[in-house]
Scaffold this motif. Sequence first.
Motif, PDB file in Angstrom:
ATOM      1  N   LEU A  17      38.354  71.439  69.950  1.00 16.45           N
ATOM      2  CA  LEU A  17      37.963  71.369  71.355  1.00 16.45           C
ATOM      3  C   LEU A  17      36.572  70.780  71.518  1.00 16.45           C
ATOM      4  CD1 LEU A  17      39.369  74.717  72.771  1.00 16.45           C
ATOM      5  CD2 LEU A  17      40.239  72.404  73.119  1.00 16.45           C
ATOM      6  N   SER A  18      35.708  70.922  70.509  1.00 25.31           N
ATOM      7  CA  SER A  18      34.366  70.365  70.623  1.00 25.31           C
ATOM      8  C   SER A  18      34.290  68.928  70.118  1.00 25.31           C
ATOM      9  CB  SER A  18      33.373  71.235  69.846  1.00 25.31           C
ATOM     10  OG  SER A  18      33.678  71.211  68.470  1.00 25.31           O
ATOM     11  N   ALA A  19      35.361  68.440  69.494  1.00 24.46           N
ATOM     12  CA  ALA A  19      35.389  67.062  68.995  1.00 24.46           C
ATOM     13  C   ALA A  19      35.621  66.093  70.139  1.00 24.46           C
ATOM     14  CB  ALA A  19      36.498  66.913  67.955  1.00 24.46           C
ATOM     15  N   PRO A  20      35.161  64.834  69.997  1.00 27.92           N
ATOM     16  CA  PRO A  20      35.435  63.847  71.037  1.00 27.92           C
ATOM     17  C   PRO A  20      36.939  63.692  71.227  1.00 27.92           C
ATOM     18  CG  PRO A  20      34.031  62.918  69.299  1.00 27.92           C
ATOM     19  CD  PRO A  20      34.433  64.289  68.872  1.00 27.92           C
ATOM     20  N   ALA A  21      37.360  63.540  72.469  1.00 30.28           N
ATOM     21  CA  ALA A  21      38.783  63.429  72.757  1.00 30.28           C
ATOM     22  C   ALA A  21      39.172  62.007  73.070  1.00 30.28           C
ATOM     23  CB  ALA A  21      39.133  64.325  73.949  1.00 30.28           C
ATOM     24  N   GLY A  22      40.452  61.735  72.891  1.00 28.74           N
ATOM     25  CA  GLY A  22      41.036  60.462  73.308  1.00 28.74           C
ATOM     26  C   GLY A  22      40.432  59.283  72.585  1.00 28.74           C
ATOM     27  N   ALA A  37      42.881  64.077  69.056  1.00 20.57           N
ATOM     28  CA  ALA A  37      42.385  65.449  69.114  1.00 20.57           C
ATOM     29  C   ALA A  37      42.614  66.065  70.479  1.00 20.57           C
ATOM     30  CB  ALA A  37      40.902  65.471  68.760  1.00 20.57           C
ATOM     31  N   CYS A  38      43.327  65.382  71.337  1.00 23.74           N
ATOM     32  CA  CYS A  38      43.580  65.909  72.678  1.00 23.74           C
ATOM     33  C   CYS A  38      45.066  65.739  73.007  1.00 23.74           C
ATOM     34  CB  CYS A  38      42.726  65.178  73.710  1.00 23.74           C
ATOM     35  SG  CYS A  38      42.975  63.391  73.739  1.00 23.74           S
ATOM     36  N   SER A  39      45.518  66.569  73.922  1.00 24.55           N
ATOM     37  CA  SER A  39      46.908  66.504  74.364  1.00 24.55           C
ATOM     38  C   SER A  39      46.962  66.610  75.884  1.00 24.55           C
ATOM     39  CB  SER A  39      47.723  67.664  73.776  1.00 24.55           C
ATOM     40  OG  SER A  39      47.792  67.590  72.378  1.00 24.55           O
ATOM     41  N   VAL A  40      47.977  65.984  76.469  1.00 21.38           N
ATOM     42  CA  VAL A  40      48.327  66.168  77.875  1.00 21.38           C
ATOM     43  C   VAL A  40      49.753  66.698  77.868  1.00 21.38           C
ATOM     44  CG1 VAL A  40      48.687  65.073  80.127  1.00 21.38           C
ATOM     45  CG2 VAL A  40      46.834  64.263  78.625  1.00 21.38           C
ATOM     46  N   GLY A  75      41.500  73.932  79.093  1.00 27.98           N
ATOM     47  CA  GLY A  75      41.084  72.560  79.363  1.00 27.98           C
ATOM     48  C   GLY A  75      42.125  71.504  79.037  1.00 27.98           C
ATOM     49  N   VAL A  76      43.371  71.921  78.833  1.00 30.50           N
ATOM     50  CA  VAL A  76      44.440  70.969  78.535  1.00 30.50           C
ATOM     51  C   VAL A  76      45.004  70.429  79.848  1.00 30.50           C
ATOM     52  CG1 VAL A  76      46.728  70.654  77.503  1.00 30.50           C
ATOM     53  CG2 VAL A  76      45.045  72.147  76.382  1.00 30.50           C
ATOM     54  N   PRO A  77      44.925  69.118  80.093  1.00 32.50           N
ATOM     55  CA  PRO A  77      45.494  68.554  81.315  1.00 32.50           C
ATOM     56  C   PRO A  77      47.016  68.708  81.332  1.00 32.50           C
ATOM     57  CG  PRO A  77      44.033  66.971  80.226  1.00 32.50           C
ATOM     58  CD  PRO A  77      44.269  68.094  79.276  1.00 32.50           C
ATOM     59  N   GLY A 141      54.190  58.426  81.589  1.00 30.30           N
ATOM     60  CA  GLY A 141      53.453  59.615  81.169  1.00 30.30           C
ATOM     61  C   GLY A 141      52.594  59.353  79.950  1.00 30.30           C
ATOM     62  N   VAL A 142      53.136  58.619  78.974  1.00 28.35           N
ATOM     63  CA  VAL A 142      52.365  58.262  77.784  1.00 28.35           C
ATOM     64  C   VAL A 142      51.156  57.429  78.191  1.00 28.35           C
ATOM     65  CG1 VAL A 142      52.401  56.916  75.640  1.00 28.35           C
ATOM     66  CG2 VAL A 142      54.314  58.434  76.191  1.00 28.35           C
ATOM     67  N   GLU A 143      51.365  56.424  79.049  1.00 29.97           N
ATOM     68  CA  GLU A 143      50.263  55.563  79.500  1.00 29.97           C
ATOM     69  C   GLU A 143      49.207  56.364  80.244  1.00 29.97           C
ATOM     70  OE1 GLU A 143      52.177  52.536  81.839  1.00 29.97           O
ATOM     71  OE2 GLU A 143      53.322  51.806  80.116  1.00 29.97           O
ATOM     72  N   LYS A 144      49.638  57.302  81.074  1.00 37.12           N
ATOM     73  CA  LYS A 144      48.709  58.086  81.894  1.00 37.12           C
ATOM     74  C   LYS A 144      48.017  59.187  81.093  1.00 37.12           C
ATOM     75  CE  LYS A 144      48.493  59.779  86.634  1.00 37.12           C
ATOM     76  NZ  LYS A 144      47.473  58.872  87.117  1.00 37.12           N
ATOM     77  N   SER A 145      48.377  59.344  79.823  1.00 37.12           N
ATOM     78  CA  SER A 145      47.749  60.359  78.974  1.00 37.12           C
ATOM     79  C   SER A 145      46.452  59.861  78.353  1.00 37.12           C
ATOM     80  CB  SER A 145      48.729  60.824  77.890  1.00 37.12           C
ATOM     81  OG  SER A 145      49.821  61.494  78.488  1.00 37.12           O
ATOM     82  N   GLY A 146      46.078  58.625  78.623  1.00 37.55           N
ATOM     83  CA  GLY A 146      44.768  58.106  78.248  1.00 37.55           C
ATOM     84  C   GLY A 146      44.438  58.146  76.761  1.00 37.55           C
ATOM     85  N   GLY A 147      45.415  57.883  75.904  1.00 39.42           N
ATOM     86  CA  GLY A 147      45.151  57.890  74.468  1.00 39.42           C
ATOM     87  C   GLY A 147      45.339  59.247  73.823  1.00 39.42           C
ATOM     88  N   CYS A 148      45.508  60.289  74.615  1.00 33.06           N
ATOM     89  CA  CYS A 148      45.791  61.620  74.069  1.00 33.06           C
ATOM     90  C   CYS A 148      47.272  61.722  73.729  1.00 33.06           C
ATOM     91  CB  CYS A 148      45.449  62.705  75.093  1.00 33.06           C
ATOM     92  SG  CYS A 148      43.679  62.834  75.438  1.00 33.06           S
ATOM     93  N   ARG A 149      47.613  62.684  72.899  1.00 31.01           N
ATOM     94  CA  ARG A 149      49.015  62.923  72.574  1.00 31.01           C
ATOM     95  C   ARG A 149      49.713  63.444  73.822  1.00 31.01           C
ATOM     96  NH1 ARG A 149      51.975  67.427  68.888  1.00 31.01           N
ATOM     97  NH2 ARG A 149      51.038  68.766  70.436  1.00 31.01           N
ATOM     98  N   ALA A 150      50.841  62.857  74.175  1.00 32.61           N
ATOM     99  CA  ALA A 150      51.627  63.278  75.337  1.00 32.61           C
ATOM    100  C   ALA A 150      52.743  64.205  74.868  1.00 32.61           C
ATOM    101  CB  ALA A 150      52.210  62.067  76.060  1.00 32.61           C
TER     102      ALA A 150
END
Length: 194
Positions: A17-22, A37-40, A75-77, A141-150
């Motif tokens: 959670l403290s690591a840079p995301a996306g 390191a992030c998920s939507v 903090g998970v979108p 949905g994948v595109e709108k996840s901004g590089g995070c795992r969808a």
Amino acid sequence: MKLFTRLAAVALTATILSAPAGPAAAAGSAADQRVPACSVVWFDLGDTLIDTSDRDHLRYMPGALRYLRQLHHTGVPVGIITNVPPSWGTTDAERAAATMKYISASWSEAEPFVWEYFGDRILTPRGTEEYKPAPVLFQRGVEKSGGCRAVFEGENPDEVTAASAAGMRGYQIGRRDQPAYLPLYRVLLPFLDQ
């Protein structure tokens, strides 16, 4: 072994959670580039978050509000990918507003549905050819996840399969052999699914 895995997941959660995301995390090691390191987390709406068995008295599915609160407070979108009539509006925002109005008219819970958690992440079909399980909404949905795992959670196995084929991590809810929703530690620590 399961206890160790869960304890390790909890211990590593703070680090992730403290690591840079996306996209910012992409400058890290090769392992960082393989798994964001992030998920939507995207959801189907009917019979995934909302019990539609009595359409005159809509309510949360068992455990849905608690799970949404866990994701929100961590903090998970979250987002919604739902089939609604394309005639309900010319944009996702208009169709989302019509969906909210439709659900509010039959909502029977004391507390209203937590629409504010979803922001502008409510995706709806622009035409009937985009109805799930067609891949279009999942790709958006994948595109709108901004590089995070969808991640996509839904009750329909065909939709979960289509979401996985579109590049999401699919999870079928309502199966007796697994938790109702994807466990939070598996959302926060996606590499455990590899």
